[in-house]
Design a protein around this motif. Structure first.
Motif, PDB file in Angstrom:
ATOM      1  N   UNK A  33       0.849  -1.185   0.000  1.00 25.09           N
ATOM      2  CA  UNK A  33       0.000   0.000   0.000  1.00 25.09           C
ATOM      3  C   UNK A  33       0.884   1.233   0.000  1.00 25.09           C
ATOM      4  N   UNK A  34       0.656   2.141  -0.925  1.00 22.00           N
ATOM      5  CA  UNK A  34       1.462   3.353  -1.033  1.00 22.00           C
ATOM      6  C   UNK A  34       0.659   4.548  -0.530  1.00 22.00           C
ATOM      7  N   UNK A  35       1.300   5.380   0.285  1.00 23.64           N
ATOM      8  CA  UNK A  35       0.674   6.579   0.809  1.00 23.64           C
ATOM      9  C   UNK A  35       1.673   7.732   0.757  1.00 23.64           C
ATOM     10  N   UNK A  36       1.146   8.960   0.763  1.00 26.41           N
ATOM     11  CA  UNK A  36       1.974  10.158   0.619  1.00 26.41           C
ATOM     12  C   UNK A  36       1.655  11.130   1.746  1.00 26.41           C
ATOM     13  N   UNK A  37       2.693  11.736   2.303  1.00 27.31           N
ATOM     14  CA  UNK A  37       2.484  12.854   3.218  1.00 27.31           C
ATOM     15  C   UNK A  37       3.706  13.755   3.136  1.00 27.31           C
ATOM     16  N   UNK A  38       3.594  14.940   3.733  1.00 30.73           N
ATOM     17  CA  UNK A  38       4.729  15.858   3.684  1.00 30.73           C
ATOM     18  C   UNK A  38       4.820  16.659   4.964  1.00 30.73           C
ATOM     19  N   UNK A  39       6.032  17.133   5.232  1.00 30.53           N
ATOM     20  CA  UNK A  39       6.312  18.037   6.344  1.00 30.53           C
ATOM     21  C   UNK A  39       6.964  19.276   5.745  1.00 30.53           C
ATOM     22  N   UNK A  40       7.179  20.314   6.537  1.00 30.86           N
ATOM     23  CA  UNK A  40       7.862  21.494   5.980  1.00 30.86           C
ATOM     24  C   UNK A  40       9.242  21.181   5.421  1.00 30.86           C
ATOM     25  N   UNK A  41       9.880  20.100   5.919  1.00 28.60           N
ATOM     26  CA  UNK A  41      11.242  19.785   5.496  1.00 28.60           C
ATOM     27  C   UNK A  41      11.301  18.927   4.237  1.00 28.60           C
ATOM     28  N   UNK A  42      10.309  18.048   4.030  1.00 28.70           N
ATOM     29  CA  UNK A  42      10.402  17.097   2.921  1.00 28.70           C
ATOM     30  C   UNK A  42       9.034  16.506   2.629  1.00 28.70           C
ATOM     31  N   UNK A  43       8.936  15.849   1.472  1.00 27.37           N
ATOM     32  CA  UNK A  43       7.750  15.059   1.149  1.00 27.37           C
ATOM     33  C   UNK A  43       8.141  13.590   1.215  1.00 27.37           C
ATOM     34  N   UNK A  44       7.179  12.743   1.555  1.00 26.04           N
ATOM     35  CA  UNK A  44       7.455  11.336   1.793  1.00 26.04           C
ATOM     36  C   UNK A  44       6.472  10.468   1.026  1.00 26.04           C
ATOM     37  N   UNK A  45       6.982   9.413   0.423  1.00 29.80           N
ATOM     38  CA  UNK A  45       6.149   8.385  -0.177  1.00 29.80           C
ATOM     39  C   UNK A  45       6.409   7.098   0.600  1.00 29.80           C
ATOM     40  N   UNK A  46       5.334   6.543   1.202  1.00 33.35           N
ATOM     41  CA  UNK A  46       5.478   5.370   2.059  1.00 33.35           C
ATOM     42  C   UNK A  46       4.949   4.144   1.346  1.00 33.35           C
ATOM     43  N   UNK A  47       5.694   3.041   1.455  1.00 39.23           N
ATOM     44  CA  UNK A  47       5.229   1.743   0.976  1.00 39.23           C
ATOM     45  C   UNK A  47       5.109   0.819   2.178  1.00 39.23           C
ATOM     46  N   UNK A  48       3.899   0.323   2.432  1.00 34.84           N
ATOM     47  CA  UNK A  48       3.659  -0.597   3.542  1.00 34.84           C
ATOM     48  C   UNK A  48       3.802  -2.013   3.015  1.00 34.84           C
ATOM     49  N   UNK A  49       4.929  -2.666   3.317  1.00 39.39           N
ATOM     50  CA  UNK A  49       5.217  -4.003   2.790  1.00 39.39           C
ATOM     51  C   UNK A  49       4.575  -5.076   3.657  1.00 39.39           C
ATOM     52  N   UNK A  50       4.178  -6.204   3.068  1.00 38.60           N
ATOM     53  CA  UNK A  50       3.526  -7.267   3.833  1.00 38.60           C
ATOM     54  C   UNK A  50       4.495  -7.963   4.770  1.00 38.60           C
ATOM     55  N   UNK A  51       3.947  -8.569   5.827  1.00 36.59           N
ATOM     56  CA  UNK A  51       4.781  -9.192   6.835  1.00 36.59           C
ATOM     57  C   UNK A  51       5.011 -10.670   6.643  1.00 36.59           C
ATOM     58  N   UNK A  52       4.065 -11.380   6.014  1.00 37.82           N
ATOM     59  CA  UNK A  52       4.192 -12.825   5.895  1.00 37.82           C
ATOM     60  C   UNK A  52       5.292 -13.221   4.913  1.00 37.82           C
TER      61      UNK A  52
END
Length: 420
Positions: free
Chosen positions: A80-99
């Motif tokens: 699952x990919x999600x995006x957020x940002x702070x004043x310092x940088x922007x971030x793209x997150x990938x939530x990888x599966x655990x199994x």
């Protein structure tokens, strides 16, 4: 799995973007952590934020566990990919599966990340023993050259015990040493309450940074613009008498007047114009989709690469290959190899060894690979491929293997050594 695995650059054209993935064992709190990052960074819709409160970790996790099957089983089985940002940088997150059976999904996430955040449930660590999947995910992230950061989660359930945190920190330090990687920063957090994730708090003994601060301080993404030019040609366009060549700048920069070479034939050419979005520009950097016009006539086709003059091509190389197909890889069978827009036949000549992710040893030579195996292999190709090493050029040092009959994605590889 999408055929684009390991085929994308890690960088956008933005000034400061960090792509990171979360990984770790099942129920350690990866999805809850991402939900907390989205909530506390203020990127959620108002109704989403209103439905979540500090005592509803399930609501946080549901922001990323979007698939019906995931919710029914209580696990994450896709990236699952999600995006957020702070004043310092922007971030793209990938939530990888655990199994373990979804290791291939983790490889996909890692191939598009700069940093791996390994989430560890502090309540589940006893006598310095880390869970097998925690060890596996850390090993894969290290193998793919990512920075590692450890989020020691659920510290609130332990009364923010510094002793337990130091126990986890020591255990992961031993793991990092066995993986031959440098120092790894560990941060005590509670994804449920949000303490030390975006905002500091809760642990009076902790004087370090929050998790988002540590991620932001991680190694800057590779300066792709400063690297040698690579533009895999995706299409040849014609406008009356003029030919244009469309592609994405994987690394480097291109300008009118640049001297380049095209494809394994190394045709010399001079760039006449560079267009982005249909308009001529003075330069285009890594991440830009461009159309290039050359002075004079040139024989260019899809699959060729527009590159700086120092580019090399080979037909034999060694690679780390993650096997993604339920049907085993058999040494000596031919597959279709795709590197960028190039497609050619490939033969697995040798399986040198399999990486044992459990204890980080190397097995003896094998004749086949099973699903999720990661091995060092020797590959020979019908046509020349770029000799870029994955450690130097993520966008062009990677490739994918496909079954020639079903077109099923079989393997994702990283070039580590080339042979003349």
């Amino acid at each position: 799995m999408d055929g684009g695995v390991l085929q994308h650059s890690r960088l956008s054209a933005g000034p400061r973007q960090i792509r990171f993935m979360t990984a770790g064992s099942v129920d350690d709190g990866k999805s809850t952590l991402i939900g907390r990052l989205l909530l506390d960074s203020g990127v959620l819709m108002r109704d989403q934020a209103a439905s979540i409160h500090d005592n509803n970790p399930e609501g946080l996790a549901e922001l990323t566990d979007g698939l019906e099957a995931e919710r029914a089983q209580g696990i994450t089985i896709d990236v699952a990919y999600r995006y957020f940002e702070t004043p310092e940088a922007s971030f793209l997150i990938a939530d990888a599966p655990g199994h373990e059976q979804y290791t291939r999904n983790m490889v996909t996430a890692a191939s598009n990340s700069d940093v791996a955040v390994i989430v560890i449930d502090a309540t589940g660590v006893r006598s310095g023993l880390l869970k097998p999947q925690t060890r596996r995910h850390a090993a894969i992230a290290a193998l793919m050259g990512l920075d590692l950061i450890v989020a020691v989660n659920k510290m609130d359930l332990l009364g923010w015990s510094e002793e337990r945190f130091r126990d986890v920190e020591t255990a992961f330090g031993d793991l990092a040493a066995s993986l031959k990687i440098g120092a790894v920063t560990c941060v005590p957090i509670s994804a449920r309450s949000g303490a030390n994730v975006v905002f500091a708090g809760a642990a009076p003994w902790w004087r370090g940074s929050t998790l988002t601060e540590v991620i932001n301080q991680s190694r800057a993404p590779r300066a792709q613009t400063e690297r040698a030019l690579r533009i895999p040609v995706q299409a040849v366009l014609r406008d009356v008498q003029t030919r244009y060549y469309a592609g994405r700048v994987e690394q480097g920069a291109v300008r009118p007047g640049d001297q380049v070479v095209i494809g394994p034939r190394r045709q010399a050419a001079t760039v006449a114009t560079v267009r982005v979005g249909g308009r001529s520009v003075p330069a285009a950097k890594a991440g830009a989709a461009v159309t290039i016009e050359f002075t004079g006539e040139h024989d260019v086709t899809r699959g060729d690469v527009i590159a700086s003059a120092d580019v090399d091509y080979v037909r034999t190389f060694a690679a780390d290959l993650c096997w993604l197909d339920e049907a085993p890889l058999v040494k000596g069978r031919r597959y279709v190899l795709r590197q960028g827009t190039l497609e050619t036949q490939a033969l697995i000549e040798e399986i040198s060894f399999i990486h044992d992710i459990a204890d980080f040893s190397r097995s003896a030579a094998a004749s086949a690979l099973a699903l999720n195996d990661i091995a060092r292999v020797r590959i020979a190709t019908r046509d020349p491929v770029l000799a870029d090493l994955y450690a130097d050029s993520v966008g062009t040092g990677a490739f994918a293997l496909f079954d020639p009959q079903s077109n099923q994605t079989c393997g994702a590889g990283m070039i580590w050594e080339v042979f003349p």
